[in-house]
Design an enzyme around this catalytic site. Sequence first.
Site, mmCIF file in Angstrom:
data_model
loop_
_atom_site.group_PDB
_atom_site.id
_atom_site.type_symbol
_atom_site.label_atom_id
_atom_site.label_comp_id
_atom_site.label_asym_id
_atom_site.label_seq_id
_atom_site.Cartn_x
_atom_site.Cartn_y
_atom_site.Cartn_z
ATOM 1 N N HIS A 1 0.877 -1.190 0.000
ATOM 2 C CA HIS A 1 0.000 0.000 0.000
ATOM 3 C C HIS A 1 0.908 1.232 0.000
ATOM 4 O O HIS A 1 1.503 1.579 1.018
ATOM 5 C CB HIS A 1 -0.888 0.009 1.248
ATOM 6 C CG HIS A 1 -1.872 1.138 1.275
ATOM 7 N ND1 HIS A 1 -3.219 0.963 1.469
ATOM 8 C CD2 HIS A 1 -1.705 2.482 1.138
ATOM 9 C CE1 HIS A 1 -3.830 2.133 1.455
ATOM 10 N NE2 HIS A 1 -2.923 3.085 1.252
ATOM 11 N N HIS B 1 1.577 5.380 -1.679
ATOM 12 C CA HIS B 1 1.196 6.558 -2.474
ATOM 13 C C HIS B 1 2.447 7.131 -3.108
ATOM 14 O O HIS B 1 3.369 7.549 -2.393
ATOM 15 C CB HIS B 1 0.544 7.618 -1.581
ATOM 16 C CG HIS B 1 -0.733 7.146 -0.963
ATOM 17 N ND1 HIS B 1 -1.965 7.351 -1.549
ATOM 18 C CD2 HIS B 1 -0.968 6.442 0.175
ATOM 19 C CE1 HIS B 1 -2.907 6.817 -0.791
ATOM 20 N NE2 HIS B 1 -2.323 6.257 0.258
ATOM 21 N N LYS C 1 -9.306 -0.337 -5.645
ATOM 22 C CA LYS C 1 -9.344 0.345 -4.342
ATOM 23 C C LYS C 1 -10.704 0.968 -4.097
ATOM 24 O O LYS C 1 -11.216 1.712 -4.939
ATOM 25 C CB LYS C 1 -8.258 1.434 -4.325
ATOM 26 C CG LYS C 1 -8.187 2.231 -3.035
ATOM 27 C CD LYS C 1 -7.639 1.413 -1.875
ATOM 28 C CE LYS C 1 -7.819 2.119 -0.544
ATOM 29 N NZ LYS C 1 -6.771 3.088 -0.246
ATOM 30 N N HIS D 1 -10.414 1.125 1.984
ATOM 31 C CA HIS D 1 -10.170 2.143 3.010
ATOM 32 C C HIS D 1 -11.328 1.991 3.987
ATOM 33 O O HIS D 1 -12.454 2.407 3.694
ATOM 34 C CB HIS D 1 -10.116 3.552 2.418
ATOM 35 C CG HIS D 1 -9.809 4.575 3.474
ATOM 36 N ND1 HIS D 1 -8.614 5.214 3.555
ATOM 37 C CD2 HIS D 1 -10.552 5.018 4.533
ATOM 38 C CE1 HIS D 1 -8.613 6.016 4.619
ATOM 39 N NE2 HIS D 1 -9.784 5.913 5.217
ATOM 40 N N HIS E 1 -4.507 -0.655 5.979
ATOM 41 C CA HIS E 1 -4.020 0.139 7.115
ATOM 42 C C HIS E 1 -4.922 0.055 8.340
ATOM 43 O O HIS E 1 -5.464 1.058 8.798
ATOM 44 C CB HIS E 1 -3.773 1.604 6.725
ATOM 45 C CG HIS E 1 -4.824 2.248 5.852
ATOM 46 N ND1 HIS E 1 -6.153 2.260 6.166
ATOM 47 C CD2 HIS E 1 -4.719 2.906 4.671
ATOM 48 C CE1 HIS E 1 -6.812 2.907 5.216
ATOM 49 N NE2 HIS E 1 -5.973 3.303 4.300
ATOM 50 N N ASP F 1 1.460 2.605 3.527
ATOM 51 C CA ASP F 1 0.634 3.811 3.363
ATOM 52 C C ASP F 1 1.519 5.054 3.426
ATOM 53 O O ASP F 1 1.056 6.119 3.864
ATOM 54 C CB ASP F 1 -0.494 3.872 4.396
ATOM 55 C CG ASP F 1 -1.592 4.848 3.986
ATOM 56 O OD1 ASP F 1 -1.627 5.245 2.809
ATOM 57 O OD2 ASP F 1 -2.402 5.215 4.853
HETATM 58 O O1 DOR Z 1 -3.184 9.373 5.791
HETATM 59 C C1 DOR Z 1 -3.571 9.099 4.661
HETATM 60 N N1 DOR Z 1 -3.058 9.688 3.561
HETATM 61 N N2 DOR Z 1 -4.552 8.201 4.525
HETATM 62 C C2 DOR Z 1 -5.103 7.948 3.339
HETATM 63 O O2 DOR Z 1 -5.996 7.135 3.291
HETATM 64 C C3 DOR Z 1 -4.706 8.699 2.136
HETATM 65 C C4 DOR Z 1 -3.353 9.218 2.258
HETATM 66 C C5 DOR Z 1 -3.001 10.246 1.204
HETATM 67 O O3 DOR Z 1 -3.286 9.998 0.029
HETATM 68 O O4 DOR Z 1 -2.421 11.270 1.553
HETATM 69 ZN ZN ZN Z 2 -3.339 5.078 1.612
#
Ligand code: DOR
Ligand code: ZN
Length: 345
Positions: free
Chosen positions: A14, A16, A98, A135, A173, A246
């Site tokens: 997971h 970003h 997702k 999520h 998460h 995450d």
């Molecule tokens: O803390 C987070 N940041 N939780 C999420 O679900 C998304 C993520 C983000 O994209 O910044």
């Molecule tokens: Zn995330």
Amino acid sequence: MTQSLTILRPDDWHLHLRDGAMLAGIAPESARHFARAIIMPNLVPPVVTGAQAQAYRERICAVTGPAFTPLMTLYLTETTDPDDVVAAHQSGIISAVKLYPAGATTNSASGVRDFNKVRAVLEAMAEAGIPLLCHGEVTDPEIDIFDREAVFIDRVLDPIRRATPKLRVVMEHITTANAVAYVQDATDSLAATITTHHLVINRNHLLVGGIRPHYYCLPVAKRETHRRALVDAATSGDRRFFLGTDSAPHADDAKESACGCAGCFTAPNTLSILAHVFENAGKLDQLEGFVSQNGPDFYRMPQNDRTITLEKSATPVSYPAKIGTGAGPVTVFDPGFPLYWRVVD
Ligand code: DOR
Ligand code: ZN
């Protein structure tokens, strides 16, 4: 004598990576240690079609090079076409889909409001064996933010799993003992990712002595009993729990603001922190399962054959406080204690 640990190369289930200048600045931090990562689709606009996922994958690979494999996902909306999802999966473009409840977190405005509208997609995914990544928070304004994960299990996740028992689901998460117990009681069609930061911080770290924007993430960290339940699950050897960092970078000015964004950026020091957490729990022997084996087993992918070596020093190791990017500096997660393990190879 220096202690060292060689394990199969980890994957991050997971992650970003963003886009543009932020992608260019932060993707190498994950590619350095991880072989593969499940890439979140919450760009602006979100990644909703197979063609968009393929184009995004190419932008990532242009930055990371061939040693890192991004595993792409589609962002589920109420208008997602089941045939496009199945075709993108069959052609190897995507590994999962997702689910963001609309409004739950960063860039989730296009997410799902009415779960009946995605029934056909979920049925098609169950038939094709495509995992649904949740999520797991409700967005009902009546529900307290600290209860949103537990209520999601009862109101959304359990009904989806009962209606579509063949659907393979990852609860992403997880932050509560409730989620740990729900996964433990379920069949092996359900798994959960656990982040690095939720193994380290509880809500006191976020709020006591001043508000710490770099500890703010969603789902928000809960009380200490929940953090302990997460450490027990991660270090237990139960194959349904695996690492999804995450890691979610935001430029510092977006975090250190009157309305700061959610996300902890843990990519640069995640493995050092995890080695510390597992060693403290007396479970260093379970680290490889959590970071390198349970994830690919759930996703029905081969485990990596390359390895990675960590070494423990007598004195604390250093890591950058911030990573500079063309989109601004991004603060690296500070676990609040010195780290002694570092990746050497
Ligand atoms: O803390 C987070 N940041 N939780 C999420 O679900 C998304 C993520 C983000 O994209 O910044
Ligand atoms: Zn995330």
